[in-house]
Design a protein around this motif. Structure first.
Motif, PDB file in Angstrom:
ATOM      1  N   THR A 228      10.100  28.847 -57.602  1.00 51.02           N
ATOM      2  CA  THR A 228      10.518  29.228 -56.267  1.00 51.02           C
ATOM      3  C   THR A 228      11.867  28.587 -56.012  1.00 51.02           C
ATOM      4  O   THR A 228      12.036  27.399 -56.234  1.00 51.02           O
ATOM      5  CB  THR A 228       9.513  28.756 -55.197  1.00 51.02           C
ATOM      6  OG1 THR A 228       8.240  29.300 -55.504  1.00 51.02           O
ATOM      7  CG2 THR A 228       9.932  29.188 -53.812  1.00 51.02           C
ATOM      8  N   SER A 229      12.804  29.383 -55.578  1.00 53.13           N
ATOM      9  CA  SER A 229      14.115  28.849 -55.259  1.00 53.13           C
ATOM     10  C   SER A 229      14.708  29.662 -54.134  1.00 53.13           C
ATOM     11  O   SER A 229      14.139  30.643 -53.686  1.00 53.13           O
ATOM     12  CB  SER A 229      15.023  28.861 -56.486  1.00 53.13           C
ATOM     13  OG  SER A 229      15.169  30.172 -56.958  1.00 53.13           O
ATOM     14  N   SER A 230      15.848  29.238 -53.677  1.00 54.77           N
ATOM     15  CA  SER A 230      16.460  29.937 -52.553  1.00 54.77           C
ATOM     16  C   SER A 230      17.953  30.060 -52.733  1.00 54.77           C
ATOM     17  O   SER A 230      18.556  29.341 -53.511  1.00 54.77           O
ATOM     18  CB  SER A 230      16.174  29.187 -51.249  1.00 54.77           C
ATOM     19  OG  SER A 230      16.852  27.942 -51.257  1.00 54.77           O
ATOM     20  N   THR A 231      18.512  30.986 -51.992  1.00 53.78           N
ATOM     21  CA  THR A 231      19.944  31.090 -51.855  1.00 53.78           C
ATOM     22  C   THR A 231      20.225  30.632 -50.429  1.00 53.78           C
ATOM     23  O   THR A 231      19.989  31.368 -49.477  1.00 53.78           O
ATOM     24  CB  THR A 231      20.419  32.544 -52.047  1.00 53.78           C
ATOM     25  OG1 THR A 231      20.005  32.973 -53.330  1.00 53.78           O
ATOM     26  CG2 THR A 231      21.919  32.652 -51.925  1.00 53.78           C
TER      27      THR A 231
ATOM     28  N   GLN B 114      20.417  34.497 -62.828  1.00 54.04           N
ATOM     29  CA  GLN B 114      19.977  33.099 -62.869  1.00 54.04           C
ATOM     30  C   GLN B 114      18.828  32.888 -63.847  1.00 54.04           C
ATOM     31  O   GLN B 114      18.677  31.809 -64.407  1.00 54.04           O
ATOM     32  CB  GLN B 114      19.514  32.649 -61.484  1.00 54.04           C
ATOM     33  CG  GLN B 114      20.610  32.581 -60.462  1.00 54.04           C
ATOM     34  CD  GLN B 114      20.075  32.181 -59.099  1.00 54.04           C
ATOM     35  OE1 GLN B 114      18.901  32.373 -58.785  1.00 54.04           O
ATOM     36  NE2 GLN B 114      20.943  31.613 -58.279  1.00 54.04           N
TER      37      GLN B 114
ATOM     38  N   ILE C  19      19.036  37.482 -59.119  1.00 49.58           N
ATOM     39  CA  ILE C  19      17.941  36.685 -59.681  1.00 49.58           C
ATOM     40  C   ILE C  19      17.966  36.745 -61.205  1.00 49.58           C
ATOM     41  O   ILE C  19      17.818  35.721 -61.884  1.00 49.58           O
ATOM     42  CB  ILE C  19      16.584  37.151 -59.115  1.00 49.58           C
ATOM     43  CG1 ILE C  19      16.504  36.821 -57.619  1.00 49.58           C
ATOM     44  CG2 ILE C  19      15.423  36.501 -59.879  1.00 49.58           C
ATOM     45  CD1 ILE C  19      15.296  37.401 -56.916  1.00 49.58           C
TER      46      ILE C  19
ATOM     47  N   THR D  21       8.827  34.302 -60.161  1.00 50.64           N
ATOM     48  CA  THR D  21       9.843  33.621 -59.367  1.00 50.64           C
ATOM     49  C   THR D  21       9.927  34.279 -57.998  1.00 50.64           C
ATOM     50  O   THR D  21       9.855  35.504 -57.882  1.00 50.64           O
ATOM     51  CB  THR D  21      11.225  33.607 -60.058  1.00 50.64           C
ATOM     52  OG1 THR D  21      12.139  32.830 -59.260  1.00 50.64           O
ATOM     53  CG2 THR D  21      11.797  34.984 -60.281  1.00 50.64           C
ATOM     54  N   THR D  22      10.052  33.459 -56.981  1.00 55.22           N
ATOM     55  CA  THR D  22      10.292  33.927 -55.617  1.00 55.22           C
ATOM     56  C   THR D  22      11.574  33.273 -55.141  1.00 55.22           C
ATOM     57  O   THR D  22      11.729  32.053 -55.258  1.00 55.22           O
ATOM     58  CB  THR D  22       9.135  33.535 -54.675  1.00 55.22           C
ATOM     59  OG1 THR D  22       7.956  34.215 -55.094  1.00 55.22           O
ATOM     60  CG2 THR D  22       9.446  33.917 -53.229  1.00 55.22           C
ATOM     61  N   GLN D  23      12.481  34.084 -54.635  1.00 54.04           N
ATOM     62  CA  GLN D  23      13.718  33.563 -54.072  1.00 54.04           C
ATOM     63  C   GLN D  23      13.906  34.160 -52.692  1.00 54.04           C
ATOM     64  O   GLN D  23      13.379  35.232 -52.394  1.00 54.04           O
ATOM     65  CB  GLN D  23      14.909  33.885 -54.971  1.00 54.04           C
ATOM     66  CG  GLN D  23      14.827  33.166 -56.305  1.00 54.04           C
ATOM     67  CD  GLN D  23      16.131  33.208 -57.067  1.00 54.04           C
ATOM     68  OE1 GLN D  23      17.204  33.386 -56.495  1.00 54.04           O
ATOM     69  NE2 GLN D  23      16.044  33.045 -58.370  1.00 54.04           N
ATOM     70  N   TYR D  24      14.663  33.479 -51.863  1.00 55.61           N
ATOM     71  CA  TYR D  24      14.903  33.949 -50.508  1.00 55.61           C
ATOM     72  C   TYR D  24      16.245  33.425 -50.020  1.00 55.61           C
ATOM     73  O   TYR D  24      16.817  32.500 -50.594  1.00 55.61           O
ATOM     74  CB  TYR D  24      13.785  33.486 -49.567  1.00 55.61           C
ATOM     75  CG  TYR D  24      13.629  31.990 -49.527  1.00 55.61           C
ATOM     76  CD1 TYR D  24      14.344  31.214 -48.616  1.00 55.61           C
ATOM     77  CD2 TYR D  24      12.791  31.341 -50.413  1.00 55.61           C
ATOM     78  CE1 TYR D  24      14.210  29.841 -48.584  1.00 55.61           C
ATOM     79  CE2 TYR D  24      12.643  29.975 -50.394  1.00 55.61           C
ATOM     80  CZ  TYR D  24      13.356  29.226 -49.471  1.00 55.61           C
ATOM     81  OH  TYR D  24      13.236  27.856 -49.456  1.00 55.61           O
TER      82      TYR D  24
END
Length: 82
Positions: free
Chosen positions: A5-8, A63, A60, A35-38
């Protein structure tokens, strides 16, 4: 299965410094990884929801190249206001 899990992050803390839209995208390689990104983003004028999805998925995958063939299990794009 592992999960990432990561974010921008938004460029600032005030609403004015954030993007016009808030997004969440989850990709999964079944039985292997997810993977979850937000984050927030202001898409270019006249962008469609599909345009934004493709751009975010590309972000995504850049990365996490292993996610290039992953399934999309969740996508949300909403105006970033209450």
């Amino acid at each position: 299965m592992t999960s990432k899990t990561s974010s921008t992050p938004a460029t600032g803390t005030s609403a004015a410094a954030q993007g016009s839209h808030m997004w969440v995208l989850t990709l999964e390689l079944p039985g292997r990884t997810m993977t979850t990104q937000y984050g927030t983003w202001t898409p270019p004028a006249d962008s469609t929801r599909y345009d934004v999805f493709v751009a975010l998925r590309g972000h995504i995958v850049a990365q996490h190249p292993e996610m290039a063939n992953a399934n999309c299990v969740f996508f949300s794009l909403e105006p970033n206001g209450l």
